[in-house]
Scaffold this active site. Structure first.
Site, PDB file in Angstrom:
ATOM      1  N   ASP A 153       0.326  14.136  12.848  1.00 15.43           N
ATOM      2  CA  ASP A 153       0.492  13.939  11.406  1.00 15.43           C
ATOM      3  C   ASP A 153      -0.875  13.662  10.807  1.00 15.43           C
ATOM      4  O   ASP A 153      -1.368  12.543  10.863  1.00 15.43           O
ATOM      5  CB  ASP A 153       1.450  12.772  11.144  1.00 15.43           C
ATOM      6  CG  ASP A 153       1.781  12.612   9.660  1.00 15.43           C
ATOM      7  OD1 ASP A 153       1.619  13.586   8.911  1.00 15.43           O
ATOM      8  OD2 ASP A 153       2.210  11.511   9.273  1.00 15.43           O
TER       9      ASP A 153
ATOM     10  N   LEU B  70       0.813  -1.209   0.000  1.00 16.61           N
ATOM     11  CA  LEU B  70       0.000   0.000   0.000  1.00 16.61           C
ATOM     12  C   LEU B  70       0.849   1.262   0.000  1.00 16.61           C
ATOM     13  O   LEU B  70       0.432   2.306  -0.490  1.00 16.61           O
ATOM     14  CB  LEU B  70      -0.938   0.003   1.216  1.00 16.61           C
ATOM     15  CG  LEU B  70      -1.858  -1.214   1.354  1.00 16.61           C
ATOM     16  CD1 LEU B  70      -2.672  -1.114   2.638  1.00 16.61           C
ATOM     17  CD2 LEU B  70      -2.774  -1.324   0.140  1.00 16.61           C
ATOM     18  N   HIS B  71       2.047   1.165   0.573  1.00 14.73           N
ATOM     19  CA  HIS B  71       2.900   2.351   0.686  1.00 14.73           C
ATOM     20  C   HIS B  71       4.308   1.886   1.038  1.00 14.73           C
ATOM     21  O   HIS B  71       4.494   0.896   1.738  1.00 14.73           O
ATOM     22  CB  HIS B  71       2.373   3.279   1.795  1.00 14.73           C
ATOM     23  CG  HIS B  71       3.262   4.438   2.101  1.00 14.73           C
ATOM     24  ND1 HIS B  71       3.418   5.494   1.237  1.00 14.73           N
ATOM     25  CD2 HIS B  71       4.057   4.700   3.169  1.00 14.73           C
ATOM     26  CE1 HIS B  71       4.263   6.375   1.768  1.00 14.73           C
ATOM     27  NE2 HIS B  71       4.667   5.911   2.928  1.00 14.73           N
TER      28      HIS B  71
ATOM     29  N   GLY C 230      10.128   1.610   6.053  1.00 15.90           N
ATOM     30  CA  GLY C 230       9.404   0.348   5.964  1.00 15.90           C
ATOM     31  C   GLY C 230       8.169   0.512   5.110  1.00 15.90           C
ATOM     32  O   GLY C 230       7.849   1.603   4.643  1.00 15.90           O
ATOM     33  N   GLY C 231       7.450  -0.573   4.927  1.00 11.31           N
ATOM     34  CA  GLY C 231       6.272  -0.542   4.072  1.00 11.31           C
ATOM     35  C   GLY C 231       4.989  -0.697   4.857  1.00 11.31           C
ATOM     36  O   GLY C 231       4.991  -0.983   6.062  1.00 11.31           O
TER      37      GLY C 231
ATOM     38  N   SER D  81       8.194   3.506   2.294  1.00 10.46           N
ATOM     39  CA  SER D  81       9.109   4.586   2.641  1.00 10.46           C
ATOM     40  C   SER D  81      10.412   3.929   3.068  1.00 10.46           C
ATOM     41  O   SER D  81      10.498   2.702   3.204  1.00 10.46           O
ATOM     42  CB  SER D  81       8.560   5.457   3.765  1.00 10.46           C
ATOM     43  OG  SER D  81       8.697   4.814   5.016  1.00 10.46           O
ATOM     44  N   ASN D  82      11.423   4.740   3.291  1.00 10.21           N
ATOM     45  CA  ASN D  82      12.707   4.189   3.728  1.00 10.21           C
ATOM     46  C   ASN D  82      12.603   3.545   5.109  1.00 10.21           C
ATOM     47  O   ASN D  82      13.434   2.709   5.471  1.00 10.21           O
ATOM     48  CB  ASN D  82      13.763   5.299   3.733  1.00 10.21           C
ATOM     49  CG  ASN D  82      15.145   4.767   3.948  1.00 10.21           C
ATOM     50  OD1 ASN D  82      15.466   3.656   3.564  1.00 10.21           O
ATOM     51  ND2 ASN D  82      15.995   5.559   4.586  1.00 10.21           N
TER      52      ASN D  82
END
Length: 855
Positions: A368, A235-236, A241-242, A238-239
């Site tokens: 966030d 789904l996504h 983790g996923g 980033s550095n």
């Protein structure tokens, strides 16, 4: 073409206003001791980017081979570099290392490139024997030093050493889209892409050395049997983790896995992904029972990575829901469509506000909050899905990470900061544009006014938003107001944009003359699309001053270039054309000669960097110099392109591109055929142009909203000038000036319809509003004048003041840009076409005007 946000992140660190090279990170006072050392006698030392390179003076490295990477956390990196320096100098081994803790932080940032994450040091063994010795000896010296796992590499043992087969020297070859990518030499001597994926791979012709075989076997058998989840989709990423959609193999239940990698995904406070995942776990435990957050199912560690297993919430992210429903992407949304969307958006915003209040009721600040972190369920309920920055409600520290456009002002904290973000989302629901109040303090009022003009919102909607987003009265910025005037003041607009370009110029720098897309750092800062040449072209086209200092910089930049490209928009051909336009004939011909030497290795067919653009430029110079060899070279290129895209990588120098459109598709080839027809009156060139244009049209679709758009896969379509049907329409128009074709005429009408759409994500020329504005201006239909005027006014949605002048954000709206493809220079050309109507936006778009200009 512009990169994604993850690849753009390293260029956002050194400067808060413009994209800038990572080597300009302000770290002079914090450099590692190793980075301050002079080279030992007989060694060569230099710096490039954020790296320090050290090489024995008499060493000759192979062009490619097995390289060793050392991973390190920021606090240990200085010591690791010292150890590796001493080791390499003692054994005559070439090495490079990051120069400071800030540089190490940058490559381990949450949004850094995953394929480069963790790499603090790189060693270049001369052969397999030296590889084995280095791995054995250095692994003992670095035992106990932690570091993030390097995803692109094979781990050697359990320490910080990793290995990958790749290039030692800088070589490039065209990628799938024709853009240059790092290259390896295959067994047949041809260059092929050096794949730098986020998983370890070995070229199929490369044998794995003996020293690595046990570690390859361990890697291949590394299957954690105690991980009862089958991943169905990512789904996504980033550095840090996923995030994965998975199925629990024990129960069959769909779940979401949130992954965290140790020591990776660092934020501004140097907190890693595992620590943030622990914060999320604690927050979800305290929020248990609320239907506006996912249920926490379990926490698990596998392959050294940490996972939270959470309830799968059916629905879509709020961002995706907006994209599907948003009515202003249609040419003329009906009153009912606007009313329906308004009702839905107001309801979502109210539900979001209540969800945030419920979280606050448990004593937690979210920190966030943006449309990508909000789920909309099928029944309309909302859920908040990301709590990695969650803190106590009274915590007054600013979050160490934030999504662009969704950052609370420094004076707000706790619940007030979260409420500010709720209002940012409320505004984004109606106008999906980044607020960026810190760069443009008057923007909230501009955006709120636009919402009230387009949507039937309640009377106090705007006042409610501004009480939070712009609580003090701020006078409208005068340069932004130039765009919203009833009658555009073209001289004032032109002068303001030109002044902003001049104010940003950095002729003292060698890597760039004007700030723009980070792509320019790959091409040397001089290229037409993303560098200096295009900006100088734009200044000249609108009648602005082009200082000799700028032109001299452009010439010198091409001489400094280490790996110049030949193309029209990405290389030396575009520079040659610009220099000739500016009256530097001798320099232009010199650059042209150098470009021709490079052209033999460029198989891409498109206009951006391939044969079509090169052929057009050669034909132009043949006209102005009356050089028959240049004309013959252009004709040879046309002959290559005429073989329908039939030639592939094995049988010819050209291949059918993976994309359609003016810049990267075959539309540019059709334009070259039209130019040759104008030169020769040979109808065969018209036939070729028609064949290519019909093939390009076959890659588009007549959509239900009455528009024609080129497809890019996944049900997505594009109208843009550079990569969509807008650029195709301009070349279709040129064809129709020479031969009637009702099917093509219908496509142009449908493209024009699409270009009326009120909302465009970005303002730039190639892939934004300025491009649609330019297409309408050049197609020249009188009934499109209202849409042209509306586009000019709506440029204010993205406009920002820079030193009192008008400027615009570029790639992904993250930083201001002055270049032609994404920034002010391209917008300047589009406004010139719309308000002057005297010149084409891009060179060579009009074959007849090219003939007239050069005759």
């Amino acid at each position: 073409m512009p990169a994604n946000k993850q690849l753009l992140q390293p260029f956002c660190i050194a400067d808060p206003i413009f994209f800038d090279s990572p080597e300009r990170i302000p770290d002079e006072a914090e450099r590692f001791p190793a980075a301050r050392r002079a080279a030992p006698p007989g060694w060569h030392r230099h710096e490039r980017g954020a790296w320090v390179y050290l090489r024995p003076g008499d060493s000759v490295l192979p062009a490619q081979g097995w390289k060793i990477h050392v991973s390190a956390v920021p606090s240990d990196a200085a010591k690791v570099c010292e150890i590796v320096w001493d080791y390499c100098v003692g054994r005559q081994i070439a090495v490079k290392f990051l120069r400071s803790e800030k540089a190490v932080l940058a490559v381990n940032d949450k949004y850094a490139d995953r394929s480069s994450s963790g790499k603090a040091v790189t060693l270049y063994p001369a052969d397999d024997t030296e590889l084995a010795a280095v791995l054995t000896e250095l692994s003992e010296l670095l035992a106990g030093f932690p570091g993030p796992y390097i995803l692109s590499d094979l781990r050697y043992g359990n320490g910080p050493l990793y290995v990958r087969y790749g290039g030692f020297v800088e070589r490039t070859c065209p990628g799938d889209d024709g853009e240059p990518v790092p290259a390896l030499e295959g067994p047949d001597g041809r260059l092929v892409p050096d794949e730098r994926a986020s998983v370890f791979t070995v070229p199929d012709w490369v044998a794995v050395p003996e020293v690595l075989r046990p570690h390859v076997a361990a890697w291949q058998s590394d299957d954690d049997e105690d991980f009862p989840f089958h991943v169905e989709a990512a789904l996504h990423h980033s550095n840090g983790g996923g995030v994965y959609l998975a199925r629990d193999t024990r129960s069959g239940e769909q779940v979401v896995l949130r992954e965290a990698r140790p020591h990776a995904g660092l934020d501004r406070d140097r907190v890693d992904a595992v620590t943030r995942l622990a914060a999320e776990r604690g927050a979800l435990e305290r929020l248990a029972g609320l239907d506006c957050v996912p249920r926490l199912l379990e926490h698990r560690v596998a392959w050294e990575h940490h996972f939270l297993v959470e309830e799968y919430i059916e629905g879509t992210t709020l961002l995706d829901a907006i994209l599907v429903r948003y009515p202003l992407t249609n040419r003329e949304p009906t009153a009912q469509a606007l009313a329906d969307y308004t009702d839905w958006a107001l309801d979502v915003a109210d539900r979001l506000e209540r969800a945030v209040e419920a979280v606050h009721g448990r004593g937690i600040r979210i920190g966030d909050l943006h449309p990508g972190n909000v789920m909309v369920r099928p029944d309309g309920r909302v859920a908040l899905i990301d709590f990695e920055l969650a803190t106590e409600l009274e915590d007054d520290r600013a979050p160490a990470l934030a999504a662009p456009g969704f950052t609370a002002p420094a004076h707000l904290s706790g619940a007030a900061a979260d409420r500010y973000l709720v209002e940012c989302v409320r505004l984004f629901l109606f106008l999906p544009v980044y607020l960026r109040g810190e760069r443009a303090p008057g923007r909230p009022a501009v955006l709120v006014d636009a919402v009230q003009r387009h949507f039937p919102v309640p009377p106090d909607f705007g006042g409610h938003l501004l009480r939070t987003l712009q609580p003090t009265t701020i006078q409208a910025d005068p340069v932004v107001s130039l765009l919203t005037a009833e009658e555009p003041d073209w001289p004032a607009l032109r002068d303001s944009l030109v002044a902003g370009i001049h104010a940003s110029a950095t002729p003292h720098r060698e890597d760039r003359l004007f700030p723009g897309s980070p792509v320019q750092f790959k091409h040397g800062g001089y290229a037409f699309a993303y560098g200096a040449a295009g900006v100088l072209y734009a200044l000249d086209r609108v009648g602005a001053e082009v200082p000799d200092e700028y032109v001299d910089w452009l010439i010198q930049a091409t001489r400094r270039a280490r790996t110049p490209q030949p193309g029209l928009f990405d290389g030396l051909h575009g520079v040659a054309a610009t220099l000739h336009l500016l009256g530097r004939r001798e320099a232009a011909l010199d650059v042209l000669d150098r470009a021709r030497e490079l052209s033999r290795e460029m198989p891409a067919p498109g206009l951006l960097g391939g044969w079509a653009g090169i052929g057009l430029n050669l034909l132009h110079f043949a006209r102005v110099t009356r050089d028959s060899e240049l004309r013959a070279a252009a004709v040879r290129i046309a002959d290559e392109l005429a073989g329908p895209m039939a030639a592939d990588a094995n049988g010819g120098r050209t291949r059918r591109p993976g994309k359609a459109g003016l810049l990267t598709g075959m539309t540019g080839a059709a334009l070259l055929f039209l130019h040759l027809h104008e030169d020769t009156a040979d109808p065969a060139y018209l036939d070729l142009a028609r064949s290519v244009l019909l093939q390009e049209m076959s890659r588009g679709e007549h959509l239900d909203d009455g528009t024609f758009q080129l497809g890019e896969g996944g049900g997505r379509y594009r109208l843009y000038l550079g990569s969509g049907s807008g650029g195709l329409a301009l070349v279709l128009q040129e064809y129709l000036k020479r031969r009637d074709d009702p099917e093509m005429a219908a496509v142009i009408t449908q493209v024009r319809r699409g270009c009326w759409a009120p909302f465009v994500v970005q303002p730039g020329l190639f892939d934004g509003r300025a491009g649609l504005l330019a297409v309408l201006a050049q197609l020249g239909a009188p009934e499109d004048r209202p849409a042209i005027d509306a586009h000019i006014r709506r440029l204010a949605w993205h406009a920002e003041p820079y030193k009192g002048h008008l400027a615009f954000p570029g790639d992904k709206l993250l930083r201001l840009s002055m270049d032609l493809a994404t920034g002010s220079a391209g917008i300047l050309l589009a406004l010139n076409a719309a308000l002057e109507g005297t010149s084409t936006v891009l060179p060579y778009l009009d074959p007849q005007s090219a003939i007239a200009h050069t005759s």
